[in-house]
Write an enzyme that holds these catalytic residues in place. Structure first.
Site, PDB file in Angstrom:
ATOM      1  N   ARG A 171       0.845  -1.183   0.000  1.00  0.00           N
ATOM      2  CA  ARG A 171       0.000   0.000   0.000  1.00  0.00           C
ATOM      3  C   ARG A 171       0.889   1.244   0.000  1.00  0.00           C
ATOM      4  O   ARG A 171       2.119   1.135   0.066  1.00  0.00           O
ATOM      5  CB  ARG A 171      -0.933   0.006   1.213  1.00  0.00           C
ATOM      6  CG  ARG A 171      -0.241   0.009   2.570  1.00  0.00           C
ATOM      7  CD  ARG A 171      -1.240  -0.224   3.688  1.00  0.00           C
ATOM      8  NE  ARG A 171      -0.613  -0.248   5.002  1.00  0.00           N
ATOM      9  CZ  ARG A 171      -1.225  -0.641   6.116  1.00  0.00           C
ATOM     10  NH1 ARG A 171      -2.483  -1.049   6.055  1.00  0.00           N
ATOM     11  NH2 ARG A 171      -0.601  -0.633   7.273  1.00  0.00           N
ATOM     12  N   THR A 173       3.063   4.122   1.111  1.00  0.00           N
ATOM     13  CA  THR A 173       3.891   4.295   2.305  1.00  0.00           C
ATOM     14  C   THR A 173       4.439   5.714   2.447  1.00  0.00           C
ATOM     15  O   THR A 173       5.022   6.039   3.476  1.00  0.00           O
ATOM     16  CB  THR A 173       5.098   3.334   2.276  1.00  0.00           C
ATOM     17  OG1 THR A 173       5.972   3.710   1.196  1.00  0.00           O
ATOM     18  CG2 THR A 173       4.652   1.891   2.123  1.00  0.00           C
ATOM     19  N   TRP A 184      12.895   3.693 -11.239  1.00  0.00           N
ATOM     20  CA  TRP A 184      12.105   3.391 -12.435  1.00  0.00           C
ATOM     21  C   TRP A 184      12.846   3.771 -13.713  1.00  0.00           C
ATOM     22  O   TRP A 184      12.710   3.076 -14.731  1.00  0.00           O
ATOM     23  CB  TRP A 184      10.746   4.077 -12.371  1.00  0.00           C
ATOM     24  CG  TRP A 184       9.787   3.314 -11.515  1.00  0.00           C
ATOM     25  CD1 TRP A 184       9.313   3.652 -10.296  1.00  0.00           C
ATOM     26  CD2 TRP A 184       9.221   2.030 -11.824  1.00  0.00           C
ATOM     27  NE1 TRP A 184       8.476   2.674  -9.813  1.00  0.00           N
ATOM     28  CE2 TRP A 184       8.400   1.672 -10.721  1.00  0.00           C
ATOM     29  CE3 TRP A 184       9.326   1.152 -12.906  1.00  0.00           C
ATOM     30  CZ2 TRP A 184       7.687   0.479 -10.682  1.00  0.00           C
ATOM     31  CZ3 TRP A 184       8.605  -0.037 -12.862  1.00  0.00           C
ATOM     32  CH2 TRP A 184       7.809  -0.366 -11.778  1.00  0.00           C
ATOM     33  N   SER A 223       5.900  -1.938 -18.108  1.00  0.00           N
ATOM     34  CA  SER A 223       4.889  -0.900 -17.999  1.00  0.00           C
ATOM     35  C   SER A 223       3.644  -1.427 -17.289  1.00  0.00           C
ATOM     36  O   SER A 223       3.035  -0.728 -16.469  1.00  0.00           O
ATOM     37  CB  SER A 223       4.517  -0.379 -19.394  1.00  0.00           C
ATOM     38  OG  SER A 223       3.438   0.525 -19.333  1.00  0.00           O
ATOM     39  N   HIS A 226       4.383  -1.668 -13.615  1.00  0.00           N
ATOM     40  CA  HIS A 226       4.400  -0.295 -13.094  1.00  0.00           C
ATOM     41  C   HIS A 226       2.966   0.191 -12.872  1.00  0.00           C
ATOM     42  O   HIS A 226       2.628   0.745 -11.804  1.00  0.00           O
ATOM     43  CB  HIS A 226       5.128   0.587 -14.106  1.00  0.00           C
ATOM     44  CG  HIS A 226       5.519   1.935 -13.598  1.00  0.00           C
ATOM     45  ND1 HIS A 226       6.267   2.814 -14.343  1.00  0.00           N
ATOM     46  CD2 HIS A 226       5.256   2.585 -12.439  1.00  0.00           C
ATOM     47  CE1 HIS A 226       6.456   3.921 -13.657  1.00  0.00           C
ATOM     48  NE2 HIS A 226       5.845   3.806 -12.488  1.00  0.00           N
ATOM     49  N   ARG A 258      -2.903   9.405 -12.535  1.00  0.00           N
ATOM     50  CA  ARG A 258      -2.052   8.392 -13.161  1.00  0.00           C
ATOM     51  C   ARG A 258      -2.686   7.760 -14.395  1.00  0.00           C
ATOM     52  O   ARG A 258      -1.970   7.305 -15.287  1.00  0.00           O
ATOM     53  CB  ARG A 258      -1.715   7.295 -12.146  1.00  0.00           C
ATOM     54  CG  ARG A 258      -0.938   7.807 -10.941  1.00  0.00           C
ATOM     55  CD  ARG A 258      -0.520   6.657 -10.039  1.00  0.00           C
ATOM     56  NE  ARG A 258       0.104   7.136  -8.807  1.00  0.00           N
ATOM     57  CZ  ARG A 258       1.370   7.534  -8.696  1.00  0.00           C
ATOM     58  NH1 ARG A 258       2.155   7.515  -9.756  1.00  0.00           N
ATOM     59  NH2 ARG A 258       1.859   7.933  -7.532  1.00  0.00           N
ATOM     60  N   CYS A 383      12.698   1.918   0.399  1.00  0.00           N
ATOM     61  CA  CYS A 383      11.548   1.593   1.264  1.00  0.00           C
ATOM     62  C   CYS A 383      11.474   0.070   1.363  1.00  0.00           C
ATOM     63  O   CYS A 383      11.314  -0.618   0.349  1.00  0.00           O
ATOM     64  CB  CYS A 383      10.265   2.154   0.656  1.00  0.00           C
ATOM     65  SG  CYS A 383       8.738   1.414   1.246  1.00  0.00           S
ATOM     66  N   CYS A 386       8.284  -1.561   0.061  1.00  0.00           N
ATOM     67  CA  CYS A 386       8.269  -1.494  -1.410  1.00  0.00           C
ATOM     68  C   CYS A 386       9.265  -2.499  -1.990  1.00  0.00           C
ATOM     69  O   CYS A 386       9.012  -3.128  -3.022  1.00  0.00           O
ATOM     70  CB  CYS A 386       8.623  -0.089  -1.881  1.00  0.00           C
ATOM     71  SG  CYS A 386       7.720   1.239  -1.069  1.00  0.00           S
TER      72      CYS A 386
END
Length: 457
Positions: A171, A173, A184, A223, A226, A258, A383, A386
């Site tokens: 989720r 963070t 990325w 992609s 992502h 997004r 993270c 993550c």
């Protein structure tokens, strides 16, 4: 890997802006349409898959979150509480899972213990039976083989710990900014199959010199991953953080930024189509690997015989449901075009005289090696939560690709006993199903966001 800047993701030819964040109709490169996937996933697959992933076998994942970044040293660690991962205490993990991660099947377990003892001695003990000696060599060959698409963690390392995925959900963070951009950018650069001597541009697809050749399928998978991660973060966003409570939920504004067709100048729907493309690739891999799990001696072993039997039954029901999907992606078109180049990307050589596939060639492994680099980049994520989910999802996708490129090996597996030519470790199995579970959740969340948007218009 959050606030990931997908709005700045380099694009190819622009589509006409699409009103709203939805996507519909047929997908590129296949005959499947979004509506068929939505109905199949949301009503037939998603509920049962979530039940399976809540079981002990699939909720505990062993991971080393302390591996150093192999690409740069200046990692900014996220100090927020929500970035932290709480590992399991030893007594929280079922004994059956801890015992060598239950590598293959119950029938072979005693054999494996002999093998591992022999490996610790540094050689194949001649006092072992001929079958055991063969198993030692075969399993060592498997574990050291080059058919894996991911840089696997050393789960025997003292730094590797079990994590309960249900207690450490993916989720939002708060991890964002230049560090996520850097991650990325490097991941997308691995889409560029160009000479190593060429300095990598920050924006890999923006090089106008023809040095960065986009490999379309590879790019669409990255992609899609992502986009899927960004759907998760928008659906489990920190909406309220007070000393009384934290409230997580759907952030419609974040989602629109997004994926809205207008706000992203048509790129949002393209990203969602890539998410569906990724869904079809992993769905196809699961349909192909059914024979591996159907073998009588395979178990989802945790030590609880009743639960293990129920979980295997549920897993097989899910895989048969997946196999029944009417519009499976044709993996033979995965690398359309020049046959020699296709085999080069898949990591196989081609016999010029027969055009037959040859087993893994050390000189033609572009696709596999680029994907392995992406799995290594996950060790650079600052993270930890993550990093956990990034490592799991890249390993899951890598396992799916391994399955798709091992069709003949799966077809030639013995009906019983250990399979030497094709194997999946427990780590690969757990990551494969949890990674698909994440994408399945994304598809389900798209329906939730559509309903929320309809209610506010």
């Amino acid at each position: 890997m959050q606030d990931t800047g997908q709005n700045q993701q380099p694009s190819g030819q622009k589509q006409q802006p699409v009103q709203g964040p939805g996507v519909s109709g047929y997908l590129d490169d296949c005959t499947c349409d979004v509506e068929t996937i939505d109905k199949f996933n949301n009503y037939r697959l998603f509920p049962r898959l979530q039940k399976l992933l809540e079981s002990d076998y699939f909720r505990y994942y062993k991971v080393n979150l302390k591996r150093p970044c192999p690409f740069w040293n200046d990692i900014s660690q996220c100090g927020r509480r929500d970035c932290a991962v709480k590992p399991c205490q030893s007594d929280e993990v079922p004994d059956g899972i801890k015992s060598a991660s239950y590598k293959y099947s119950e029938e072979a377990n005693n054999l494996i213990e002999e093998c591992e003892q022999a490996e610790r001695l540094g050689a194949v003990d001649e006092s072992l039976s001929e079958e055991t000696q063969k198993a030692v060599l075969q399993w060592t060959k498997h574990d050291d083989s080059s058919d894996n698409f991911c840089e696997a963690d050393d789960i025997q390392s003292p730094d590797a710990e079990y994590v309960d995925l249900l207690l450490n959900p993916e989720r939002y963070t708060g991890y964002k900014g230049p560090d996520t951009w850097k991650i990325w950018n490097v991941i997308y650069e691995e889409n560029c199959f160009k000479p190593q001597t060429i300095k990598r541009p920050l924006n890999p697809l923006a090089s106008g010199q023809g040095l960065c050749v986009e490999k379309r399928a590879f790019y669409r998978l990255i992609s899609g991953l992502h986009a899927s991660i960004n759907v998760h973060l928008s659906a489990r966003y920190l909406l309220q953080d007070t000393w009384l409570e934290k409230k997580w939920g759907h952030n419609i504004t974040e989602f629109q930024q997004r994926f809205d067709g207008v706000l992203t100048e048509g790129e949002g729907p393209r990203r969602l189509k890539n998410l569906y493309f990724l869904y079809l690739i992993e769905l196809r891999a699961l349909s192909k690997v059914l024979p591996f799990f159907e073998r009588p001696d395979f178990q989802l072993f945790t030590g609880n015989k009743i639960q293990d039997a129920e979980n295997k039954k549920l897993l097989l029901e899910i895989l048969h449901e997946i196999k029944s999907f009417p519009l499976h992606f044709d993996e033979n078109s995965f690398f359309a075009g020049d046959k020699k180049e296709a085999h080069k990307l898949k990591g196989h050589a081609v016999d010029e005289s027969t055009s037959e596939r040859v087993r893994w060639s050390p000189h033609h492994e572009d696709f596999r090696l680029h994907f392995r680099n992406i799995s290594r980049i996950m060790d650079c994520v600052g993270c930890f939560k993550c990093r956990l989910w990034g490592k799991l999802q890249t390993q899951g996708l890598g396992t799916a690709l391994k399955i798709l490129f091992s069709e003949k090996l799966i077809a030639n597996m013995p009906e019983s006993g250990p399979s030497y030519e094709f194997q999946l470790t427990r780590q690969e199995i757990v990551s494969l199903f949890n990674a698909f579970g994440r994408i399945s959740t994304s598809v389900k969340e798209l329906e939730n966001f559509r309903n929320l948007l309809q209610n506010i218009h």
